[in-house]
Design an enzyme around this catalytic site. Structure first.
Site, PDB file in Angstrom:
ATOM      1  N   LYS A   1       0.816  -1.224   0.000  1.00 40.94           N
ATOM      2  CA  LYS A   1       0.000   0.000   0.000  1.00 40.94           C
ATOM      3  C   LYS A   1       0.852   1.277   0.000  1.00 40.94           C
ATOM      4  O   LYS A   1       2.077   1.216   0.195  1.00 40.94           O
ATOM      5  CB  LYS A   1      -0.937  -0.052   1.207  1.00 40.94           C
ATOM      6  CG  LYS A   1      -1.945  -1.207   1.140  1.00 40.94           C
ATOM      7  CD  LYS A   1      -2.955  -1.121   2.278  1.00 40.94           C
ATOM      8  CE  LYS A   1      -3.958  -2.262   2.194  1.00 40.94           C
ATOM      9  NZ  LYS A   1      -5.022  -2.140   3.218  1.00 40.94           N
TER      10      LYS A   1
ATOM     11  N   ARG B   1      -2.024 -14.437   4.472  1.00 37.67           N
ATOM     12  CA  ARG B   1      -2.778 -13.755   5.533  1.00 37.67           C
ATOM     13  C   ARG B   1      -2.117 -14.000   6.890  1.00 37.67           C
ATOM     14  O   ARG B   1      -2.127 -13.128   7.761  1.00 37.67           O
ATOM     15  CB  ARG B   1      -4.239 -14.201   5.524  1.00 37.67           C
ATOM     16  CG  ARG B   1      -4.971 -13.653   4.297  1.00 37.67           C
ATOM     17  CD  ARG B   1      -6.423 -14.028   4.271  1.00 37.67           C
ATOM     18  NE  ARG B   1      -7.231 -13.289   5.229  1.00 37.67           N
ATOM     19  CZ  ARG B   1      -7.686 -12.071   5.031  1.00 37.67           C
ATOM     20  NH1 ARG B   1      -7.390 -11.405   3.925  1.00 37.67           N
ATOM     21  NH2 ARG B   1      -8.437 -11.473   5.931  1.00 37.67           N
TER      22      ARG B   1
ATOM     23  N   ASN C   1      -2.059   0.084   6.660  1.00 36.41           N
ATOM     24  CA  ASN C   1      -1.591  -1.193   7.226  1.00 36.41           C
ATOM     25  C   ASN C   1      -0.698  -1.976   6.257  1.00 36.41           C
ATOM     26  O   ASN C   1      -0.585  -3.195   6.339  1.00 36.41           O
ATOM     27  CB  ASN C   1      -2.760  -2.025   7.762  1.00 36.41           C
ATOM     28  CG  ASN C   1      -3.716  -2.477   6.683  1.00 36.41           C
ATOM     29  OD1 ASN C   1      -3.572  -2.088   5.521  1.00 36.41           O
ATOM     30  ND2 ASN C   1      -4.684  -3.291   7.034  1.00 36.41           N
TER      31      ASN C   1
ATOM     32  N   THR D   1      -5.614  -7.260  10.595  1.00 37.87           N
ATOM     33  CA  THR D   1      -5.861  -5.983   9.900  1.00 37.87           C
ATOM     34  C   THR D   1      -5.367  -4.805  10.733  1.00 37.87           C
ATOM     35  O   THR D   1      -4.720  -3.891  10.217  1.00 37.87           O
ATOM     36  CB  THR D   1      -7.373  -5.819   9.624  1.00 37.87           C
ATOM     37  OG1 THR D   1      -7.826  -6.964   8.905  1.00 37.87           O
ATOM     38  CG2 THR D   1      -7.654  -4.568   8.817  1.00 37.87           C
TER      39      THR D   1
ATOM     40  N   ARG E   1       2.404  -6.664   9.292  1.00 33.71           N
ATOM     41  CA  ARG E   1       1.695  -5.495   9.833  1.00 33.71           C
ATOM     42  C   ARG E   1       2.216  -5.112  11.214  1.00 33.71           C
ATOM     43  O   ARG E   1       2.287  -3.927  11.547  1.00 33.71           O
ATOM     44  CB  ARG E   1       0.201  -5.766   9.839  1.00 33.71           C
ATOM     45  CG  ARG E   1      -0.400  -5.671   8.424  1.00 33.71           C
ATOM     46  CD  ARG E   1      -1.784  -6.227   8.383  1.00 33.71           C
ATOM     47  NE  ARG E   1      -2.478  -5.934   7.132  1.00 33.71           N
ATOM     48  CZ  ARG E   1      -3.566  -6.595   6.747  1.00 33.71           C
ATOM     49  NH1 ARG E   1      -4.065  -7.565   7.503  1.00 33.71           N
ATOM     50  NH2 ARG E   1      -4.165  -6.298   5.605  1.00 33.71           N
TER      51      ARG E   1
ATOM     52  N   HIS F   1      -2.268  -5.637   1.535  1.00 33.06           N
ATOM     53  CA  HIS F   1      -3.572  -6.293   1.352  1.00 33.06           C
ATOM     54  C   HIS F   1      -3.312  -7.694   0.811  1.00 33.06           C
ATOM     55  O   HIS F   1      -2.412  -7.889   0.002  1.00 33.06           O
ATOM     56  CB  HIS F   1      -4.436  -5.528   0.343  1.00 33.06           C
ATOM     57  CG  HIS F   1      -5.617  -6.335  -0.144  1.00 33.06           C
ATOM     58  ND1 HIS F   1      -6.799  -6.392   0.554  1.00 33.06           N
ATOM     59  CD2 HIS F   1      -5.771  -7.135  -1.229  1.00 33.06           C
ATOM     60  CE1 HIS F   1      -7.634  -7.206  -0.097  1.00 33.06           C
ATOM     61  NE2 HIS F   1      -7.038  -7.666  -1.181  1.00 33.06           N
TER      62      HIS F   1
ATOM     63  N   PHE G   1     -15.740   3.261   6.686  1.00 33.21           N
ATOM     64  CA  PHE G   1     -14.369   3.664   6.361  1.00 33.21           C
ATOM     65  C   PHE G   1     -14.086   3.661   4.860  1.00 33.21           C
ATOM     66  O   PHE G   1     -12.968   3.923   4.445  1.00 33.21           O
ATOM     67  CB  PHE G   1     -13.356   2.765   7.082  1.00 33.21           C
ATOM     68  CG  PHE G   1     -13.512   1.280   6.816  1.00 33.21           C
ATOM     69  CD1 PHE G   1     -13.008   0.702   5.659  1.00 33.21           C
ATOM     70  CD2 PHE G   1     -14.156   0.461   7.728  1.00 33.21           C
ATOM     71  CE1 PHE G   1     -13.150  -0.655   5.419  1.00 33.21           C
ATOM     72  CE2 PHE G   1     -14.301  -0.899   7.501  1.00 33.21           C
ATOM     73  CZ  PHE G   1     -13.801  -1.461   6.332  1.00 33.21           C
TER      74      PHE G   1
HETATM   75  P1  CMP Z   1      -7.502  -4.661   3.482  1.00 34.28           P
HETATM   76  O1  CMP Z   1      -7.054  -6.048   3.758  1.00 34.28           O
HETATM   77  O2  CMP Z   1      -6.874  -3.943   2.346  1.00 34.28           O
HETATM   78  O3  CMP Z   1      -9.105  -4.650   3.266  1.00 34.28           O
HETATM   79  C1  CMP Z   1      -9.917  -3.519   3.569  1.00 34.28           C
HETATM   80  C2  CMP Z   1      -9.157  -2.434   4.255  1.00 34.28           C
HETATM   81  O4  CMP Z   1      -9.924  -1.446   4.900  1.00 34.28           O
HETATM   82  C3  CMP Z   1      -8.323  -3.037   5.353  1.00 34.28           C
HETATM   83  O5  CMP Z   1      -7.266  -3.784   4.799  1.00 34.28           O
HETATM   84  C4  CMP Z   1      -7.923  -1.793   6.145  1.00 34.28           C
HETATM   85  O6  CMP Z   1      -6.715  -1.238   5.707  1.00 34.28           O
HETATM   86  C5  CMP Z   1      -9.036  -0.806   5.830  1.00 34.28           C
HETATM   87  N1  CMP Z   1      -9.746  -0.350   7.015  1.00 34.28           N
HETATM   88  C6  CMP Z   1      -9.793   0.926   7.425  1.00 34.28           C
HETATM   89  N2  CMP Z   1     -10.529   1.018   8.541  1.00 34.28           N
HETATM   90  C7  CMP Z   1     -10.960  -0.229   8.846  1.00 34.28           C
HETATM   91  C8  CMP Z   1     -11.758  -0.761   9.903  1.00 34.28           C
HETATM   92  N3  CMP Z   1     -12.263  -0.007  10.863  1.00 34.28           N
HETATM   93  N4  CMP Z   1     -11.967  -2.106   9.891  1.00 34.28           N
HETATM   94  C9  CMP Z   1     -11.454  -2.896   8.905  1.00 34.28           C
HETATM   95  N5  CMP Z   1     -10.698  -2.416   7.882  1.00 34.28           N
HETATM   96  C10 CMP Z   1     -10.442  -1.097   7.865  1.00 34.28           C
END
Ligand code: CMP
Length: 140
Positions: free
Chosen positions: A11, A87, A114, A93, A104, A117, A59
């Site tokens: 990212k 994962r 983070n 996350t 992460r 993905h 979000f």
């Molecule tokens: P990713 O695996 O890219 O999939 C969705 C993304 O939303 C997640 O990683 C986070 O970076 C982002 N995100 C931002 N805020 C939230 C939240 N409150 N809960 C989950 N994902 C979030």
């Protein structure tokens, strides 16, 4: 044990801090092969389309703005049980909940920034890989 492919995104927080090589080292140390990789700047419509599954989440707007805030590196990873393996090494996350040694935990700045993905299922991996790559660009 199944040979799988998964879609990875490094990212904008990772490209901004010049740590894509450190993340790639963790991917390769885990036994995953990077069989396609390119750096690109997402447009807002592209980010919204990629994350359409989250369109109703609170979000969503901030997530898409973050994903277009700088370049990303998109990758196809291949290996045994690649979806769950990636994962696992990504960690949770929210980096505050990510296990010791995970990408992460080590690199992420926040739940939004983070660093990485990874697809959440083999079915979604196929869809996400075809979002970014043609068959010609994937060299196993
Ligand atoms: P990713 O695996 O890219 O999939 C969705 C993304 O939303 C997640 O990683 C986070 O970076 C982002 N995100 C931002 N805020 C939230 C939240 N409150 N809960 C989950 N994902 C979030």
């Amino acid at each position: 044990m199944t040979l799988q492919r998964t879609l990875s995104i490094l990212k904008p927080d990772a490209t901004r801090r010049n740590i894509t090589g450190k993340i790639n080292a963790k991917i390769e140390e885990a036994g995953l092969n990077i069989i396609a990789q390119k750096r690109l700047q997402l447009s807002l419509p592209q980010a919204q389309a990629f994350y359409a599954v989250h369109a109703e989440r609170s979000f969503f707007g901030e997530l898409c703005q973050f994903m277009i805030s700088g370049p990303v590196v998109v990758q196809v990873l291949e290996g045994t049980d690649a979806v769950t393996k990636y994962r696992d090494i990504m960690g949770a996350t929210n980096p505050a909940n990510a296990k010791e040694g995970s990408i992460r935990r080590e690199f992420a700045e926040s739940i939004e920034a983070n660093s990485v993905h990874g697809s959440d299922s083999a079915e979604n991996a196929a869809v996400e890989i075809s979002f970014f790559f043609s068959q010609l660009e994937i060299v196993a």
